[in-house]
Design a protein around this motif. Structure first.
Motif, PDB file in Angstrom:
ATOM      1  N   VAL A  55      72.050  -8.568  79.448  1.00 46.85           N
ATOM      2  CA  VAL A  55      72.152  -9.167  78.110  1.00 46.85           C
ATOM      3  C   VAL A  55      73.579  -9.631  77.851  1.00 46.85           C
ATOM      4  O   VAL A  55      73.800 -10.708  77.292  1.00 46.85           O
ATOM      5  N   PHE A  56      74.565  -8.843  78.266  1.00 48.84           N
ATOM      6  CA  PHE A  56      75.967  -9.238  78.104  1.00 48.84           C
ATOM      7  C   PHE A  56      76.271 -10.520  78.888  1.00 48.84           C
ATOM      8  O   PHE A  56      76.927 -11.431  78.369  1.00 48.84           O
ATOM      9  N   ILE A  57      75.804 -10.610  80.117  1.00 53.26           N
ATOM     10  CA  ILE A  57      76.024 -11.824  80.919  1.00 53.26           C
ATOM     11  C   ILE A  57      75.358 -13.018  80.247  1.00 53.26           C
ATOM     12  O   ILE A  57      75.930 -14.115  80.180  1.00 53.26           O
ATOM     13  N   LEU A  58      74.156 -12.834  79.707  1.00 47.10           N
ATOM     14  CA  LEU A  58      73.474 -13.908  78.982  1.00 47.10           C
ATOM     15  C   LEU A  58      74.249 -14.291  77.729  1.00 47.10           C
ATOM     16  O   LEU A  58      74.418 -15.479  77.429  1.00 47.10           O
ATOM     17  N   ALA A  59      74.758 -13.308  76.989  1.00 49.50           N
ATOM     18  CA  ALA A  59      75.541 -13.588  75.780  1.00 49.50           C
ATOM     19  C   ALA A  59      76.818 -14.343  76.126  1.00 49.50           C
ATOM     20  O   ALA A  59      77.241 -15.240  75.390  1.00 49.50           O
ATOM     21  N   PHE A  60      77.433 -13.996  77.241  1.00 50.51           N
ATOM     22  CA  PHE A  60      78.635 -14.686  77.711  1.00 50.51           C
ATOM     23  C   PHE A  60      78.326 -16.153  78.004  1.00 50.51           C
ATOM     24  O   PHE A  60      79.060 -17.057  77.581  1.00 50.51           O
TER      25      PHE A  60
END
Length: 179
Positions: free
Chosen positions: A161-166
Motif C-alpha cells: 500500500v505504501f509503494i502504491l501511495a508513493f
C-alpha cells in the motif's frame, strides 16, 4: 535407534509459555516491541530507525512545499495534492511501525534445519533469520532500510500500500504540474 527417533513430530505449533514471552517482549533481536495483542507485538521499531524518521520529515516538508508553496493559486490543486500526500505519509508511518512477523511461535519439529541457533527457537515454515534485525521473520521478503526493518508476512500488505501511495503521489503531482 528406532524409526520414531528419526522422524519429526507432526504436531501443531505450540506457543511460547508466559515466562518466555515476557522475556522476549520489550526487545527482540535489534527490534523494540510495543503494544501487544495475544502475546505478539503490534508495533515494532527496527534497528535502522533513523531512516524512517528522516523520511517522515522529508515527506512532510516535501508535501508542504509542493502543496502550499509551489501551487500558489489553485485551491483544488492544494486539496488533491494534500490528500495524496497525507495518504502517503500515513501509509509510510503505518508500514514502518507495523510488526513485520516476528517469530514467537515454536514448532514441535525436531529437525535441526528448523532450529535457529541465534534466536534459540524452532522456526515455523517460511521463517528466515534476518541478520540486520537479528530475529526470525515469518514470511520474510526483504530487509528495507527505508522503513527501518524487514518486510515480512505481518507488514507485506502495508508495504505494498505504501509503494502504491508513493506512485499515486508522484503521478498526481506530475499531472498537476502539466496542467
Amino acid at each position: 535407534m528406532n524409526d520414531q527417533e528419526n522422524c519429526p513430530l507432526e504436531d501443531e505449533n505450540i506457543p511460547l509459555n508466559q515466562v518466555e514471552v515476557k522475556q522476549l517482549k520489550r526487545k527482540k533481536g535489534n527490534q523494540y516491541c510495543f503494544w501487544f495483542r495475544n502475546d505478539e507485538p503490534l508495533i515494532t521499531i527496527g534497528p535502522h530507525w533513523p531512516f524512517p524518521l528522516f523520511l517522515i520529515v522529508i515527506l512532510i516538508l516535501g508535501t508542504y512545499y509542493i502543496g502550499f508553496i509551489f501551487y500558489k493559486t489553485e485551491i483544488l490543486f492544494r486539496i488533491v495534492q494534500s490528500c495524496s500526500g497525507l495518504f502517503l505519509i500515513l501509509s509510510f508511518i503505518f508500514t514502518s511501525l507495523k510488526n513485520q512477523g516476528i517469530n514467537y511461535i515454536q514448532s514441535n519439529t525436531i529437525f535441526l534445519e528448523n532450529w535457529c541457533s541465534i534466536c534459540q527457537m524452532n522456526k515455523v515454515k517460511g521463517t528466515i533469520h534476518c541478520k540486520d534485525c537479528n530475529i526470525c521473520i515469518r514470511g520474510y521478503d526483504h530487509h528495507c532500510i527505508w522503513i527501518g526493518k524487514c518486510v515480512g508476512e505481518g507488514n507485506q500488505f502495508a508495504f505494498n500500500v505504501f509503494i502504491l501511495a508513493f506512485l499515486v503521489f508522484f503521478v498526481i503531482n506530475y499531472v498537476l504540474l502539466l496542467i
